[in-house]
Design an enzyme around this catalytic site. Sequence first.
Site, PDB file in Angstrom:
ATOM      1  N   PRO A   1       0.808  -1.230   0.000  1.00 37.51           N
ATOM      2  CA  PRO A   1       0.000   0.000   0.000  1.00 37.51           C
ATOM      3  C   PRO A   1       0.836   1.274   0.000  1.00 37.51           C
ATOM      4  O   PRO A   1       0.463   2.269  -0.634  1.00 37.51           O
ATOM      5  CB  PRO A   1      -0.820  -0.128   1.287  1.00 37.51           C
ATOM      6  CG  PRO A   1      -0.920  -1.601   1.535  1.00 37.51           C
ATOM      7  CD  PRO A   1       0.371  -2.179   1.049  1.00 37.51           C
TER       8      PRO A   1
ATOM      9  N   THR B   1      -3.084  -8.921  -8.914  1.00 38.85           N
ATOM     10  CA  THR B   1      -3.916  -9.633  -9.889  1.00 38.85           C
ATOM     11  C   THR B   1      -4.000 -11.105  -9.522  1.00 38.85           C
ATOM     12  O   THR B   1      -3.000 -11.722  -9.138  1.00 38.85           O
ATOM     13  CB  THR B   1      -3.323  -9.472 -11.295  1.00 38.85           C
ATOM     14  OG1 THR B   1      -3.343  -8.092 -11.653  1.00 38.85           O
ATOM     15  CG2 THR B   1      -4.117 -10.267 -12.322  1.00 38.85           C
TER      16      THR B   1
ATOM     17  N   GLY C   1      13.805  -9.362 -11.681  1.00 36.29           N
ATOM     18  CA  GLY C   1      13.980 -10.250 -12.825  1.00 36.29           C
ATOM     19  C   GLY C   1      12.653 -10.775 -13.334  1.00 36.29           C
ATOM     20  O   GLY C   1      12.430 -10.882 -14.546  1.00 36.29           O
TER      21      GLY C   1
ATOM     22  N   GLU D   1       3.750  -2.318 -13.032  1.00 38.06           N
ATOM     23  CA  GLU D   1       5.036  -2.900 -13.433  1.00 38.06           C
ATOM     24  C   GLU D   1       6.001  -1.828 -13.951  1.00 38.06           C
ATOM     25  O   GLU D   1       6.716  -2.031 -14.926  1.00 38.06           O
ATOM     26  CB  GLU D   1       4.829  -4.030 -14.446  1.00 38.06           C
ATOM     27  CG  GLU D   1       4.029  -5.173 -13.834  1.00 38.06           C
ATOM     28  CD  GLU D   1       3.967  -6.396 -14.712  1.00 38.06           C
ATOM     29  OE1 GLU D   1       4.892  -6.603 -15.510  1.00 38.06           O
ATOM     30  OE2 GLU D   1       2.988  -7.151 -14.578  1.00 38.06           O
TER      31      GLU D   1
ATOM     32  N   PHE E   1      17.432   8.457  -9.578  1.00 41.53           N
ATOM     33  CA  PHE E   1      16.251   7.950  -8.873  1.00 41.53           C
ATOM     34  C   PHE E   1      16.037   8.697  -7.568  1.00 41.53           C
ATOM     35  O   PHE E   1      14.921   8.807  -7.081  1.00 41.53           O
ATOM     36  CB  PHE E   1      16.388   6.450  -8.605  1.00 41.53           C
ATOM     37  CG  PHE E   1      16.121   5.601  -9.822  1.00 41.53           C
ATOM     38  CD1 PHE E   1      14.839   5.164 -10.109  1.00 41.53           C
ATOM     39  CD2 PHE E   1      17.135   5.273 -10.693  1.00 41.53           C
ATOM     40  CE1 PHE E   1      14.577   4.392 -11.221  1.00 41.53           C
ATOM     41  CE2 PHE E   1      16.884   4.494 -11.812  1.00 41.53           C
ATOM     42  CZ  PHE E   1      15.613   4.061 -12.077  1.00 41.53           C
TER      43      PHE E   1
END
Length: 399
Positions: A149, A179, A252, A378, A398
């Site tokens: 979350p 999912t 991966g 993703e 980042f």
Amino acid sequence: MSPSSASPKLPPFDPADPLGIDDLLEPEDLAVRDTVRAWAADRVLPHVAQWYERGELPVIRELARELGRIGALGMSLSGYGCAGASAVQYGLACLELEAADSGIRSLVSVQGSLAMYAIHRFGSEEQKREWLPRMAAGEVIGCFGLTEPDHGSDPASMRTHAKRDGSDWVLSGRKMWITNGSVAGVAVVWAQTDEGIRGFVVPTASSGFSAPEIKHKWSLRASVTSELVLDEVRLPADAVLPEVTGLRGPLGCLTHARYGIVWGAMGAARSCFEAAVEYATSREQFGRPIGGFQLTQAKLADMAVELHKGILLAHHLGRRMDAGRLRPEQVSFGKLNNVREAIDICRTARTILGANGISLEYPVMRHATNLESVLTYEGTVEMHQLVLGKALTGIDAFR
């Protein structure tokens, strides 16, 4: 002019394949594509608008078994009942599944490229034999618990943890936007441990495990999306995936799944493009089909260019994967481009269909709203931009 000096006869222009990409495919590739396309046309397309409107996928277990019978689950894996298909064949299957609906492709992606791939790549021989044959057959549905979350793009900060208690492991935490979660028989769950991040194979019948379904979605409505709750779930020592420690494991798996999205997004785009062409050539305004006006033709031309460039990119990445030369940065390239362009194609198709573009009698708005989820799951647009930015400059931006 002698016959030998005459120009070769060119094949006719194919509006469905303007670049002749099918010429790059082997007969086996075409057979896989046609099998999945026929299955989706028979089992998904007649019902998916109703499933989407109702916000459910009531026959998910039945569909999983059928997908297992045609070899679509874990299809690029080898052994243990898996089809051992090429990366290009897997990609073609993803394209055809998402041309039906993103939720159906997500079912297959999570099953094969995340849950099964994790067990196949990082699991013990016992774990592979216990789970993979049944998952490949669609008898057991799997899910993949990484996102939390409060920790989506930053999985290293996950709070789910696993502690040793004697020879057992005890898992506690929550995962979100999972999912297949509520219908899964097994979950691959990633957790913090004293040794670093580890993956665990969790039978969903385990005491303390629950997976409440997430409702009120306006995207991926023909799909099962859940929260995973792990309340001191006790697992034996051999539940841990033995062959990986750290984020290398889940990342991966995500690379493999993102590759399928590169193809799948073009399936949603193709469906909307085909709907726009059909509508433009049949809908009349001012005494002629709207496809006869220059502005509409300009839209169709631009949509076709981006659609088939995206398919060509997906094919190129697939050949690199089959050759063992596909880098994660290249998958980010494909995911960033193809999902972004697919959404633009869907939105442009909506303008061609006018008010009819928002009706579930046509696939356009359904695909457009689904792709809003595909755009950010993703790996968000921003994360893939930063992956490419680091690769291009050598500087990590980042943080």
